[in-house]
Design an enzyme around this catalytic site. Structure first.
Site, PDB file in Angstrom:
ATOM      1  N   TRP A   1      70.316  26.096 -12.607  1.00 22.17           N
ATOM      2  CA  TRP A   1      70.639  27.286 -11.802  1.00 22.17           C
ATOM      3  C   TRP A   1      70.993  28.493 -12.658  1.00 22.17           C
ATOM      4  O   TRP A   1      71.209  29.585 -12.140  1.00 22.17           O
ATOM      5  CB  TRP A   1      71.781  26.976 -10.825  1.00 22.17           C
ATOM      6  CG  TRP A   1      71.432  25.932  -9.812  1.00 22.17           C
ATOM      7  CD1 TRP A   1      70.216  25.315  -9.655  1.00 22.17           C
ATOM      8  CD2 TRP A   1      72.296  25.371  -8.809  1.00 22.17           C
ATOM      9  NE1 TRP A   1      70.283  24.419  -8.612  1.00 22.17           N
ATOM     10  CE2 TRP A   1      71.539  24.427  -8.080  1.00 22.17           C
ATOM     11  CE3 TRP A   1      73.640  25.574  -8.474  1.00 22.17           C
ATOM     12  CZ2 TRP A   1      72.074  23.688  -7.027  1.00 22.17           C
ATOM     13  CZ3 TRP A   1      74.175  24.842  -7.428  1.00 22.17           C
ATOM     14  CH2 TRP A   1      73.407  23.913  -6.711  1.00 22.17           C
ATOM     15  N   LYS A   2      71.138  28.276 -13.963  1.00 24.18           N
ATOM     16  CA  LYS A   2      71.477  29.373 -14.888  1.00 24.18           C
ATOM     17  C   LYS A   2      72.719  30.122 -14.392  1.00 24.18           C
ATOM     18  O   LYS A   2      73.596  29.502 -13.788  1.00 24.18           O
ATOM     19  CB  LYS A   2      70.258  30.292 -15.082  1.00 24.18           C
ATOM     20  CG  LYS A   2      68.998  29.501 -15.446  1.00 24.18           C
ATOM     21  CD  LYS A   2      67.842  30.340 -15.904  1.00 24.18           C
ATOM     22  CE  LYS A   2      66.661  29.432 -16.206  1.00 24.18           C
ATOM     23  NZ  LYS A   2      65.516  30.147 -16.751  1.00 24.18           N
TER      24      LYS A   2
ATOM     25  N   GLU B   1      66.995  30.223 -23.653  1.00 21.64           N
ATOM     26  CA  GLU B   1      67.844  31.419 -23.486  1.00 21.64           C
ATOM     27  C   GLU B   1      69.055  31.353 -24.410  1.00 21.64           C
ATOM     28  O   GLU B   1      69.506  32.374 -24.931  1.00 21.64           O
ATOM     29  CB  GLU B   1      68.256  31.546 -22.011  1.00 21.64           C
ATOM     30  CG  GLU B   1      67.081  32.005 -21.158  1.00 21.64           C
ATOM     31  CD  GLU B   1      67.096  31.488 -19.726  1.00 21.64           C
ATOM     32  OE1 GLU B   1      68.152  31.045 -19.242  1.00 21.64           O
ATOM     33  OE2 GLU B   1      66.022  31.528 -19.090  1.00 21.64           O
TER      34      GLU B   1
ATOM     35  N   GLY C   1      60.434  31.741 -16.338  1.00 17.75           N
ATOM     36  CA  GLY C   1      60.796  32.883 -15.508  1.00 17.75           C
ATOM     37  C   GLY C   1      59.699  33.934 -15.412  1.00 17.75           C
ATOM     38  O   GLY C   1      59.931  35.035 -14.920  1.00 17.75           O
TER      39      GLY C   1
ATOM     40  N   GLY D   1      63.867  26.242 -13.052  1.00 16.11           N
ATOM     41  CA  GLY D   1      64.826  27.346 -13.006  1.00 16.11           C
ATOM     42  C   GLY D   1      64.772  28.049 -11.668  1.00 16.11           C
ATOM     43  O   GLY D   1      65.303  27.579 -10.663  1.00 16.11           O
ATOM     44  N   GLY D   2      64.077  29.165 -11.633  1.00 14.21           N
ATOM     45  CA  GLY D   2      64.033  30.031 -10.451  1.00 14.21           C
ATOM     46  C   GLY D   2      63.803  29.310  -9.133  1.00 14.21           C
ATOM     47  O   GLY D   2      64.508  29.539  -8.147  1.00 14.21           O
TER      48      GLY D   2
HETATM   49  P1  PGA Z   1      61.819  28.857 -14.562  1.00 12.12           P
HETATM   50  O1  PGA Z   1      62.910  28.399 -15.651  1.00 12.12           O
HETATM   51  O2  PGA Z   1      61.520  27.650 -13.713  1.00 12.12           O
HETATM   52  O3  PGA Z   1      62.485  29.944 -13.789  1.00 12.12           O
HETATM   53  O4  PGA Z   1      60.622  29.317 -15.309  1.00 12.12           O
HETATM   54  C1  PGA Z   1      62.826  27.158 -16.259  1.00 12.12           C
HETATM   55  C2  PGA Z   1      64.009  26.982 -17.176  1.00 12.12           C
HETATM   56  O5  PGA Z   1      64.441  27.961 -17.785  1.00 12.12           O
HETATM   57  O6  PGA Z   1      64.546  25.865 -17.298  1.00 12.12           O
END
Ligand code: PGA
Length: 254
Positions: A13-14, A100, A176, A237-238
């Site tokens: 979920w960052k 990241e 992302g 992620g997203g």
């Molecule tokens: P994303 O991110 O699915 O939004 O591309 C993947 C991740 O950073 O684990």
């Protein structure tokens, strides 16, 4: 499915979701995924939501992961979180070396190796991320980069520890961006990773290793990606931030 390695679909979920938003999402996931037994579903909320989410998923088949942890077991490290603190909330997985963090926090392979060792000592399963940038791919350096990251980030692990660890291949250019690796690109990278693990550890360890794909995984591409023989799950992620898309990814992966 003819893979003996069980799929792990994890949502990263960052830096998103307040406690209320996190609870809203997991309550929905519990409802939607109640009958799913074929894959291990993991959610990785921000630290601030771990306590409440942990309570909310107690009576479910959803497991908890954290997005990072310290390589130290405790002490004078302002702002850091130790493995033992994650264990208090029944956290079982921890994402380490996400691109990241490699980029913004300048995390090195050596640091990630130290974190992986600390996670395993605490019986947490590290999800160790590797992946090349677009520039590296275009320069034909993908395999060299992946091998360097594998040798560096797994330097502290023995064979038994590798059995507990999970790898996530996340090409930086796909994170992302909406531009996922094709199934062929993902399979080629995963097969290379597995071959490299065979050289670093041994054949059986490499065969059993779990290698997730991450980078713009969506309901529409999950099935094709997860079908690849060397793709053992996803780090999303997203698309994991929203009930419909994350539960569809899980269902489409079965
Ligand atoms: P994303 O991110 O699915 O939004 O591309 C993947 C991740 O950073 O684990």
């Amino acid at each position: 499915m003819n893979k003996d390695r069980k799929l792990i679909i994890a949502g990263n979920w960052k830096m998103n979701k307040t406690v209320a938003e996190a609870l809203d999402l997991v309550h929905g996931l519990k409802r939607e995924l109640a009958s799913v037994k074929e894959v291990d579903v993991v959610v990785c909320p921000p630290f601030t939501a771990l306590s409440e989410v942990s309570r909310a998923i107690l009576d479910s088949n959803i497991r908890l992961g954290a997005q990072n942890m310290s390589e130290h077991s405790g002490g004078a490290y302002t702002g850091e979180i130790a493995a033992v603190m994650l264990k208090e909330f029944s956290v079982r997985y921890v994402v380490l070396g996400h691109s990241e963090r490699r980029q913004y926090q300048k995390e090195s392979n050596a640091l990630i190796a130290a974190k992986a060792a600390a996670a395993l000592t605490a019986a947490l399963k590290p999800i160790i991320c590797i992946g090349e940038t677009l520039q590296e791919r275009e320069a034909g350096a993908t395999e060299k980069v992946l091998e360097g990251q594998l040798r560096g980030s797994l330097a502290s692990l023995n064979k038994d520890q590798m059995e507990e660890a999970i790898l996530a291949y996340e090409p930086v250019w796909a994170i992302g961006t909406g531009k996922n690796a094709t199934a062929d690109q993902a399979q080629a990278a995963h097969a290379f990773i597995r071959r490299t693990l065979a050289g670093m550890f041994d054949e059986p360890t490499a065969r059993r290793a779990r290698i997730q794909y991450g980078g713009s995984v969506k309901p529409a591409n999950a099935r094709e990606l997860m079908r690849q023989p060397d793709v053992d799950g996803a780090l999303v992620g997203g698309a994991s931030l929203e009930l419909r898309s994350f539960s569809d990814i899980v269902k489409n992966s079965i």
